[in-house]
Design a protein around this motif. Sequence first.
Motif, PDB file in Angstrom:
ATOM      1  N   PHE A 268       5.077  -2.162  14.904  1.00 69.31           N
ATOM      2  CA  PHE A 268       3.886  -2.722  14.276  1.00 69.31           C
ATOM      3  C   PHE A 268       4.170  -4.047  13.580  1.00 69.31           C
ATOM      4  O   PHE A 268       3.355  -4.961  13.593  1.00 69.31           O
ATOM      5  CB  PHE A 268       3.310  -1.727  13.250  1.00 69.31           C
ATOM      6  N   HIS A 269       5.322  -4.111  12.927  1.00 71.47           N
ATOM      7  CA  HIS A 269       5.625  -5.272  12.096  1.00 71.47           C
ATOM      8  C   HIS A 269       5.543  -6.591  12.864  1.00 71.47           C
ATOM      9  O   HIS A 269       4.834  -7.527  12.434  1.00 71.47           O
ATOM     10  CB  HIS A 269       7.000  -5.101  11.449  1.00 71.47           C
ATOM     11  N   PRO A 270       6.213  -6.750  14.017  1.00 70.09           N
ATOM     12  CA  PRO A 270       6.103  -8.037  14.738  1.00 70.09           C
ATOM     13  C   PRO A 270       4.696  -8.303  15.263  1.00 70.09           C
ATOM     14  O   PRO A 270       4.270  -9.466  15.363  1.00 70.09           O
ATOM     15  CB  PRO A 270       7.112  -7.881  15.886  1.00 70.09           C
ATOM     16  N   ILE A 271       3.949  -7.233  15.587  1.00 70.06           N
ATOM     17  CA  ILE A 271       2.582  -7.434  16.099  1.00 70.06           C
ATOM     18  C   ILE A 271       1.692  -8.035  15.022  1.00 70.06           C
ATOM     19  O   ILE A 271       0.976  -9.030  15.257  1.00 70.06           O
ATOM     20  CB  ILE A 271       2.006  -6.101  16.604  1.00 70.06           C
ATOM     21  N   THR A 273       2.657  -9.590  12.319  1.00 63.77           N
ATOM     22  CA  THR A 273       3.177 -10.903  11.924  1.00 63.77           C
ATOM     23  C   THR A 273       2.722 -11.979  12.908  1.00 63.77           C
ATOM     24  O   THR A 273       2.310 -13.090  12.506  1.00 63.77           O
ATOM     25  CB  THR A 273       4.713 -10.857  11.867  1.00 63.77           C
ATOM     26  N   LYS A 274       2.794 -11.672  14.190  1.00 72.10           N
ATOM     27  CA  LYS A 274       2.353 -12.634  15.201  1.00 72.10           C
ATOM     28  C   LYS A 274       0.844 -12.831  15.156  1.00 72.10           C
ATOM     29  O   LYS A 274       0.328 -13.945  15.347  1.00 72.10           O
ATOM     30  CB  LYS A 274       2.785 -12.132  16.582  1.00 72.10           C
ATOM     31  N   TRP A 275       0.124 -11.755  14.912  1.00 70.97           N
ATOM     32  CA  TRP A 275      -1.346 -11.843  14.823  1.00 70.97           C
ATOM     33  C   TRP A 275      -1.754 -12.757  13.671  1.00 70.97           C
ATOM     34  O   TRP A 275      -2.725 -13.513  13.772  1.00 70.97           O
ATOM     35  CB  TRP A 275      -1.896 -10.427  14.622  1.00 70.97           C
ATOM     36  N   ALA A 276      -1.004 -12.675  12.554  1.00 73.53           N
ATOM     37  CA  ALA A 276      -1.343 -13.496  11.386  1.00 73.53           C
ATOM     38  C   ALA A 276      -1.276 -14.980  11.693  1.00 73.53           C
ATOM     39  O   ALA A 276      -2.011 -15.786  11.107  1.00 73.53           O
ATOM     40  CB  ALA A 276      -0.397 -13.153  10.238  1.00 73.53           C
ATOM     41  N   SER A 277      -0.429 -15.376  12.631  1.00 73.39           N
ATOM     42  CA  SER A 277      -0.321 -16.805  12.963  1.00 73.39           C
ATOM     43  C   SER A 277      -1.534 -17.321  13.718  1.00 73.39           C
ATOM     44  O   SER A 277      -1.769 -18.542  13.757  1.00 73.39           O
ATOM     45  CB  SER A 277       0.950 -17.038  13.796  1.00 73.39           C
ATOM     46  N   PHE A 278      -2.342 -16.405  14.283  1.00 72.41           N
ATOM     47  CA  PHE A 278      -3.549 -16.815  15.014  1.00 72.41           C
ATOM     48  C   PHE A 278      -4.820 -16.649  14.193  1.00 72.41           C
ATOM     49  O   PHE A 278      -5.897 -17.030  14.646  1.00 72.41           O
ATOM     50  CB  PHE A 278      -3.682 -15.988  16.312  1.00 72.41           C
ATOM     51  N   GLU A 279      -4.734 -16.046  13.022  1.00 71.66           N
ATOM     52  CA  GLU A 279      -5.916 -15.798  12.188  1.00 71.66           C
ATOM     53  C   GLU A 279      -5.693 -16.387  10.802  1.00 71.66           C
ATOM     54  O   GLU A 279      -5.224 -15.704   9.896  1.00 71.66           O
ATOM     55  CB  GLU A 279      -6.169 -14.291  12.077  1.00 71.66           C
ATOM     56  N   PRO A 280      -5.997 -17.650  10.606  1.00 71.35           N
ATOM     57  CA  PRO A 280      -5.760 -18.281   9.299  1.00 71.35           C
ATOM     58  C   PRO A 280      -6.485 -17.576   8.162  1.00 71.35           C
ATOM     59  O   PRO A 280      -5.958 -17.452   7.053  1.00 71.35           O
ATOM     60  CB  PRO A 280      -6.275 -19.708   9.500  1.00 71.35           C
ATOM     61  N   GLN A 281      -7.736 -17.093   8.431  1.00 70.94           N
ATOM     62  CA  GLN A 281      -8.507 -16.463   7.377  1.00 70.94           C
ATOM     63  C   GLN A 281      -7.962 -15.076   7.010  1.00 70.94           C
ATOM     64  O   GLN A 281      -8.113 -14.631   5.873  1.00 70.94           O
ATOM     65  CB  GLN A 281      -9.975 -16.338   7.796  1.00 70.94           C
ATOM     66  N   LEU A 282      -7.353 -14.404   7.978  1.00 67.24           N
ATOM     67  CA  LEU A 282      -6.795 -13.073   7.729  1.00 67.24           C
ATOM     68  C   LEU A 282      -5.279 -13.090   7.601  1.00 67.24           C
ATOM     69  O   LEU A 282      -4.645 -12.031   7.575  1.00 67.24           O
ATOM     70  CB  LEU A 282      -7.180 -12.123   8.869  1.00 67.24           C
ATOM     71  N   CYS A 283      -4.737 -14.278   7.527  1.00 69.35           N
ATOM     72  CA  CYS A 283      -3.264 -14.407   7.541  1.00 69.35           C
ATOM     73  C   CYS A 283      -2.608 -13.605   6.415  1.00 69.35           C
ATOM     74  O   CYS A 283      -1.680 -12.826   6.651  1.00 69.35           O
ATOM     75  CB  CYS A 283      -2.883 -15.881   7.431  1.00 69.35           C
ATOM     76  N   THR A 285      -3.755 -11.088   4.569  1.00 65.11           N
ATOM     77  CA  THR A 285      -3.944  -9.636   4.706  1.00 65.11           C
ATOM     78  C   THR A 285      -3.041  -9.056   5.791  1.00 65.11           C
ATOM     79  O   THR A 285      -2.398  -8.014   5.616  1.00 65.11           O
ATOM     80  CB  THR A 285      -5.411  -9.318   5.016  1.00 65.11           C
ATOM     81  N   LEU A 286      -2.990  -9.750   6.938  1.00 69.78           N
ATOM     82  CA  LEU A 286      -2.166  -9.262   8.035  1.00 69.78           C
ATOM     83  C   LEU A 286      -0.679  -9.273   7.674  1.00 69.78           C
ATOM     84  O   LEU A 286       0.064  -8.349   8.029  1.00 69.78           O
ATOM     85  CB  LEU A 286      -2.417 -10.110   9.287  1.00 69.78           C
ATOM     86  N   GLU A 287      -0.244 -10.295   6.980  1.00 71.88           N
ATOM     87  CA  GLU A 287       1.156 -10.353   6.565  1.00 71.88           C
ATOM     88  C   GLU A 287       1.478  -9.248   5.557  1.00 71.88           C
ATOM     89  O   GLU A 287       2.562  -8.658   5.587  1.00 71.88           O
ATOM     90  CB  GLU A 287       1.472 -11.723   5.965  1.00 71.88           C
ATOM     91  N   ASN A 288       0.524  -8.962   4.646  1.00 72.63           N
ATOM     92  CA  ASN A 288       0.728  -7.879   3.681  1.00 72.63           C
ATOM     93  C   ASN A 288       0.816  -6.524   4.382  1.00 72.63           C
ATOM     94  O   ASN A 288       1.623  -5.663   4.010  1.00 72.63           O
ATOM     95  CB  ASN A 288      -0.401  -7.866   2.656  1.00 72.63           C
ATOM     96  N   ILE A 289      -0.031  -6.336   5.408  1.00 71.83           N
ATOM     97  CA  ILE A 289       0.016  -5.078   6.167  1.00 71.83           C
ATOM     98  C   ILE A 289       1.353  -4.960   6.903  1.00 71.83           C
ATOM     99  O   ILE A 289       1.963  -3.890   6.941  1.00 71.83           O
ATOM    100  CB  ILE A 289      -1.160  -5.000   7.151  1.00 71.83           C
ATOM    101  N   ALA A 290       1.809  -6.061   7.489  1.00 66.90           N
ATOM    102  CA  ALA A 290       3.106  -6.045   8.173  1.00 66.90           C
ATOM    103  C   ALA A 290       4.227  -5.710   7.197  1.00 66.90           C
ATOM    104  O   ALA A 290       5.135  -4.922   7.519  1.00 66.90           O
ATOM    105  CB  ALA A 290       3.356  -7.403   8.838  1.00 66.90           C
ATOM    106  N   HIS A 291       4.132  -6.287   6.008  1.00 61.15           N
ATOM    107  CA  HIS A 291       5.149  -6.000   4.995  1.00 61.15           C
ATOM    108  C   HIS A 291       5.083  -4.540   4.557  1.00 61.15           C
ATOM    109  O   HIS A 291       6.118  -3.892   4.355  1.00 61.15           O
ATOM    110  CB  HIS A 291       4.944  -6.934   3.795  1.00 61.15           C
ATOM    111  N   ALA A 292       3.878  -3.992   4.408  1.00 57.39           N
ATOM    112  CA  ALA A 292       3.725  -2.593   4.015  1.00 57.39           C
ATOM    113  C   ALA A 292       4.277  -1.662   5.088  1.00 57.39           C
ATOM    114  O   ALA A 292       4.927  -0.645   4.784  1.00 57.39           O
ATOM    115  CB  ALA A 292       2.256  -2.278   3.749  1.00 57.39           C
ATOM    116  N   LEU A 293       4.037  -1.981   6.360  1.00 58.17           N
ATOM    117  CA  LEU A 293       4.583  -1.170   7.446  1.00 58.17           C
ATOM    118  C   LEU A 293       6.107  -1.214   7.455  1.00 58.17           C
ATOM    119  O   LEU A 293       6.772  -0.200   7.724  1.00 58.17           O
ATOM    120  CB  LEU A 293       4.034  -1.663   8.790  1.00 58.17           C
TER     121      LEU A 293
END
Length: 467
Positions: A268-271, A273-283, A285-293
């Motif tokens: 999950f973590h790399p997914i 993290t990579k998704w966050a680079s394509f979503e500036p507005q959700l960057c 939140t997505l990075e925090n979720i990756a960190h939590a995972l």
Amino acid sequence: MGTQNPSAVLDVISEHKEITALLSKDSTKDLDHSSICSGSTFDNDNSLVHSPSIESFSSIQDIENLAELNMDEDSDLTVKIDNPEKHLDTMETYITFRVTTRSARIEFSDHEYVVRRRYKDFLWLRHRLIECHPFCIVPPLPAKHSLIGQLDRYSKDFIITRMKSLNVFVSRICHHPILSCNENFKVFLTASPSNFATYRKKKASVTSSNGSITTLSSTHSTLKSRHIEFDKMKSYLSTLAEKLNSIEKISSRINKERSDLIAEISNFHPIFTKWASFEPQLCTTLENIAHALERSSNAQSALVLCYSNSMSIPIREFLQYIEVVQEALKKRELSQYNYEMCLDELNRRHTEKDRLLAISQDSNHHPPTGGFTLWRQPTCDDKLEKLGAHIPQLLKKVETAQDNLEMASESLRSDLEGWQLEKKQCIKKILLDFVNKQINYYQANVNAWEHVTNEMISSRKVNPSTK
């Protein structure tokens, strides 16, 4: 002590000539002197390069409960086992442990002793205790390494696990009112290497001359009388062993499934993290979720790694303890069986004597005629004479067997009371360790996901237009 290589648990101990040869070569620069506790020291018995003691690894996270190895100042006899050392001999490679004893008992001439013993010395001690006190519950030793485990028997984890088990073994002996006073135990704790080797050879010759120990057999089904107290304990031990085996198997299966889950969560973590680079507005939140995972995966990994020390190994060691108690019950049953057999033999001889006496009296009232009756009378008298000599011997044998049975019952009853108390403490500790590990795991998970929620709430306060 300087920098320490965590993987270098034990240093090599070899003969003085071998060390000198190594030091004379250019390869001496490859020796890791940082792992030597206090430099190279030599003694008369064996020229040793001392390895670091177990305290030198106290900063490593996977060494737990080192406080259990501390000396109990309130006891009149305390023993601590630490400082593992690896020995290289021409015939074998083995590990020795430092055995430190402090005693306030009058039978000890000094207050403190320090000796080194290897695993087979502990085996010898246990065998001698069983021979000297067959009706006592002699605590078990950690199992000898399996064929598969031989390749890893010099690893840090294996040595530390064995050392802790040896501490438990010796501690149980020290707290036993009979075993702790055994002469073999005193020699084990105090004798120098040469004196200990001589003592072992002497005892080995005495044991071999006395013959082998009687083999235990299943006599419970042939016993004429049942002792309710010991029968209940026997059934209880079987049930307890079955329950603990089930818990160990289920927890092992759960641990394996958790290991598989960790591998899945780590994807999950790399997914994210990579998704966050394509979503500036959700960057954020997505990075925090990756960190939590990632934190959740690390927490599960820690739980999986500590499973053996907190659940599997303690349960298996206590199952060994149950087997020892079951063996003690079998010995008492064998003692009862011997008593009943002796008593039956005595009763048969008494019956035979009464029958011969009746025949003899009948012959006196009715004088025999013919050669046949004249021949029978001397034979009957001979049998009565033999029985008259044999019955007192049987009577003494029955009395001895009865004394052994009473001694076995009383000794076992006393040991079972102490064992019940220790059982509560051991099982309670196993379960509490398991509970605490679970709490730490779930608390780490909650903290990881609460951090995500708090970050989202903070971002909304800063930018109310964010949805």
